[in-house]
Enzyme design. Sequence first.
Site, PDB file in Angstrom:
ATOM      1  N   ARG A 102      -9.664  -5.429  -2.732  1.00 31.69           N
ATOM      2  CA  ARG A 102     -10.217  -6.653  -1.861  1.00 31.69           C
ATOM      3  C   ARG A 102      -9.244  -7.469  -1.501  1.00 31.69           C
ATOM      4  NH1 ARG A 102     -14.403 -10.876  -4.946  1.00 31.69           N
ATOM      5  NH2 ARG A 102     -12.702 -11.471  -6.294  1.00 31.69           N
ATOM      6  N   THR A 106     -10.770 -12.786   2.475  1.00 41.79           N
ATOM      7  CA  THR A 106     -11.878 -12.753   3.204  1.00 41.79           C
ATOM      8  C   THR A 106     -12.594 -11.821   2.356  1.00 41.79           C
ATOM      9  OG1 THR A 106     -10.943 -10.162   3.859  1.00 41.79           O
ATOM     10  CG2 THR A 106     -10.662 -12.314   5.406  1.00 41.79           C
ATOM     11  N   ASP A 197     -12.441 -11.005 -13.742  1.00 43.86           N
ATOM     12  CA  ASP A 197     -11.963  -9.708 -12.962  1.00 43.86           C
ATOM     13  C   ASP A 197     -12.079  -8.719 -14.048  1.00 43.86           C
ATOM     14  OD1 ASP A 197     -10.033  -7.669 -12.064  1.00 43.86           O
ATOM     15  OD2 ASP A 197      -9.926  -9.151 -10.488  1.00 43.86           O
ATOM     16  N   ASP A 200      -8.585  -6.648 -14.425  1.00 46.66           N
ATOM     17  CA  ASP A 200      -7.678  -7.229 -15.270  1.00 46.66           C
ATOM     18  C   ASP A 200      -8.241  -7.370 -16.517  1.00 46.66           C
ATOM     19  OD1 ASP A 200      -6.097  -7.993 -13.000  1.00 46.66           O
ATOM     20  OD2 ASP A 200      -6.871  -9.762 -12.657  1.00 46.66           O
TER      21      ASP A 200
HETATM   22  N1  URA Z   1     -14.874  -8.347  -8.975  1.00 49.49           N
HETATM   23  C1  URA Z   1     -14.907  -8.516 -10.308  1.00 49.49           C
HETATM   24  O1  URA Z   1     -13.881  -8.031 -11.176  1.00 49.49           O
HETATM   25  N2  URA Z   1     -15.312  -9.772 -10.790  1.00 49.49           N
HETATM   26  C2  URA Z   1     -15.999 -10.636 -10.218  1.00 49.49           C
HETATM   27  O2  URA Z   1     -16.489 -11.439 -10.424  1.00 49.49           O
HETATM   28  C3  URA Z   1     -15.854 -10.277  -8.843  1.00 49.49           C
HETATM   29  C4  URA Z   1     -15.285  -9.071  -8.197  1.00 49.49           C
END
Ligand code: URA
Length: 206
Positions: A102, A106, A197, A200
Amino acid sequence: MPITVANHPLSHHYLSILRDRSTDPQEFRHTSRRLAYILLMEATAEATLEEYGLETPLIHTTGLRLARPVVAVAVLRAGLGLIDAVIDMLPDVAVGYAGVQRDEETARPMEYYTKFPAMEGRLVLVLEPMLATGGSLAWAVERVKAAGAEHIIALCVVASPEGVERMNTEHPDVKVVTAAVDSHLNDHFYIVPGLGDMGDRLFATL
Ligand code: URA
């Protein structure tokens, strides 16, 4: 676009563990796997079966098996948190990977790796745990369609209304199975309340 929100008590139980910021990576991985079993059961609830003959120790009888071979495509990294459960329940599954990053500015998807098995005539499960803007999932679905996939179901742990809307617009033929549709996206495109995330938290890269 059809959407199924898993409502089994264990689904709520596991999702709450994932949401909890005090859940450590080991527990997070175990719990992701447990929730993935439930999502997979929902995703395959209407899978087509075919009859075949088999011998029990007593007689010849008719068995039932999945009519369509299954492909699972893990959207990297977070999709890896769901793949073990899919391989466990469907040992014949063919596994593909879709590497998308990602762009933090953006939130648009940037491809860095794909490796797909044959898709034609198969049930294709796209594992994208966080359906946030929908950019990564819409991109992955485009890629698997271009590779010949027609029967596609997305497995998501958490979805946002924005992501659901985008899939509805861009891929109305794709069913989404999720454990929850949360409130909204924040300014950094994270799902709220969400779980942070996912990559993570799975891989301790916080
Ligand atoms: N990706 C993630 O890991 N968490 C989110 O909240 C949005 C995208």
